[in-house]
Write a protein that holds these residues in place. Structure first.
Motif, PDB file in Angstrom:
ATOM      1  N   ARG A 294       0.703  -1.092  -0.073  1.00 35.85           N
ATOM      2  CA  ARG A 294      -0.019   0.129   0.102  1.00 35.85           C
ATOM      3  C   ARG A 294       0.847   1.428  -0.183  1.00 35.85           C
ATOM      4  NH1 ARG A 294      -4.829  -0.747   4.107  1.00 35.85           N
ATOM      5  NH2 ARG A 294      -5.368   1.055   3.118  1.00 35.85           N
ATOM      6  N   PRO A 295       1.034   1.748  -1.137  1.00 38.53           N
ATOM      7  CA  PRO A 295       2.267   2.997  -1.436  1.00 38.53           C
ATOM      8  C   PRO A 295       1.628   4.035  -0.380  1.00 38.53           C
ATOM      9  CG  PRO A 295       1.566   2.087  -3.467  1.00 38.53           C
ATOM     10  CD  PRO A 295       0.767   1.653  -2.272  1.00 38.53           C
ATOM     11  N   GLU A 296       0.360   4.436  -0.217  1.00 38.92           N
ATOM     12  CA  GLU A 296       0.093   5.715   0.496  1.00 38.92           C
ATOM     13  C   GLU A 296       0.356   5.191   2.136  1.00 38.92           C
ATOM     14  OE1 GLU A 296      -3.252   2.700   0.607  1.00 38.92           O
ATOM     15  OE2 GLU A 296      -2.010   3.411  -0.791  1.00 38.92           O
ATOM     16  N   MET A 297       0.418   3.990   2.627  1.00 40.51           N
ATOM     17  CA  MET A 297       0.938   3.858   3.830  1.00 40.51           C
ATOM     18  C   MET A 297       2.429   3.762   4.097  1.00 40.51           C
ATOM     19  SD  MET A 297      -1.675   0.657   5.369  1.00 40.51           S
ATOM     20  CE  MET A 297      -1.177   0.626   6.861  1.00 40.51           C
ATOM     21  N   ILE A 298       3.143   3.516   2.897  1.00 38.98           N
ATOM     22  CA  ILE A 298       4.427   3.425   2.708  1.00 38.98           C
ATOM     23  C   ILE A 298       5.053   4.841   2.963  1.00 38.98           C
ATOM     24  CG2 ILE A 298       6.828   3.069   1.540  1.00 38.98           C
ATOM     25  CD1 ILE A 298       5.239   0.601   0.405  1.00 38.98           C
ATOM     26  N   GLN A 299       4.284   5.735   2.276  1.00 39.16           N
ATOM     27  CA  GLN A 299       4.670   7.130   2.342  1.00 39.16           C
ATOM     28  C   GLN A 299       4.466   7.689   3.580  1.00 39.16           C
ATOM     29  OE1 GLN A 299       2.521   8.711  -0.963  1.00 39.16           O
ATOM     30  NE2 GLN A 299       3.790   8.206  -2.623  1.00 39.16           N
ATOM     31  N   LYS A 300       3.558   7.484   4.280  1.00 32.49           N
ATOM     32  CA  LYS A 300       3.241   7.817   5.568  1.00 32.49           C
ATOM     33  C   LYS A 300       4.200   7.229   6.885  1.00 32.49           C
ATOM     34  CE  LYS A 300      -1.648   8.919   4.751  1.00 32.49           C
ATOM     35  NZ  LYS A 300      -2.849   8.423   5.116  1.00 32.49           N
ATOM     36  N   ASN A 301       4.872   6.142   6.244  1.00 32.94           N
ATOM     37  CA  ASN A 301       5.877   5.421   7.232  1.00 32.94           C
ATOM     38  C   ASN A 301       4.972   4.806   8.247  1.00 32.94           C
ATOM     39  OD1 ASN A 301       8.597   6.147   6.327  1.00 32.94           O
ATOM     40  ND2 ASN A 301       8.473   7.979   7.407  1.00 32.94           N
ATOM     41  N   ASP A 302       3.736   4.263   7.556  1.00 33.34           N
ATOM     42  CA  ASP A 302       3.056   3.287   8.403  1.00 33.34           C
ATOM     43  C   ASP A 302       3.127   1.871   8.000  1.00 33.34           C
ATOM     44  OD1 ASP A 302       1.743   5.180   9.827  1.00 33.34           O
ATOM     45  OD2 ASP A 302       0.180   5.641   8.463  1.00 33.34           O
TER      46      ASP A 302
END
Length: 184
Positions: free
Chosen positions: A95-103
């Motif tokens: 999930r790229p959006e979670m990766i970008q948020k460091n989640d």
């Protein structure tokens, strides 16, 4: 050509020995099949060890979650201990959006932690959940999806054909845009 062969998971599951698995795979290969994909049982017990006994290569599929990565690391160690050295990594449910948020850990982080060559990364696809819950195979929908493309590309790399990795942060980036960036 693909033919699934399933095995019952009943109380006699340990009746399938290493020898049985090796004979089964030898017989299948004698029919002209080039690949036999064995989906090993959950858990790392005698069923797993018996299932990998005929393996020449390994494909470890994991998610970017720490518990899954720990299991993948144990599997990699068991494969190596059983003489399977050609191992590739497929990271699923990214999930790229979670990766970008460091989640969520990045695909690169997962690969570096495991030290296994990356075959591919498959983004999370809500349609997989819908399809599974409805009991309808997703592949029959004939709708082009990012996860489907990533899976196809990984399959091509598995058989030795060079194919590009999809930029999950910017999946709509075209080939000309990628080439332009290369020469800048």
């Amino acid at each position: 050509r693909t033919w699934p062969l399933s095995m019952s998971r009943n109380r006699q599951r340990y009746n399938v020995t290493r020898r049985h698995m090796e004979e089964l795979c030898d017989n299948i290969m004698s029919l002209g099949y080039q690949f036999i994909l064995i989906d090993c049982p959950a858990g790392i017990d005698v069923g797993f060890i018996n299932a990998i006994s005929p393996a020449k290569e390994g494909l470890i599929i994991t998610t970017p979650e720490i518990t899954s990565i720990r299991d993948a690391d144990r599997v990699a160690g068991l494969l190596e201990a059983n003489g399977v050295y050609n191992v590739k990594l497929l990271v699923n449910r990214v999930r790229p959006e979670m990766i970008q948020k460091n989640d969520m850990m990045s695909v690169k982080d997962v690969q570096e932690m495991l030290g296994i060559p990356l075959l591919g990364a498959i983004p999370e696809d809500p349609q997989v959940i819908v399809s599974t819950n409805r009991g309808e195979p997703l592949v029959l929908q004939k709708k082009l999806t990012l996860s489907g493309i990533a899976f196809e590309n990984s399959s091509r790399r598995l058989i030795g054909k060079q194919d590009y990795f999809i930029d999950l942060n910017n999946p709509n980036k075209g080939i000309f845009q990628k080439l332009t960036e290369l020469f800048q």
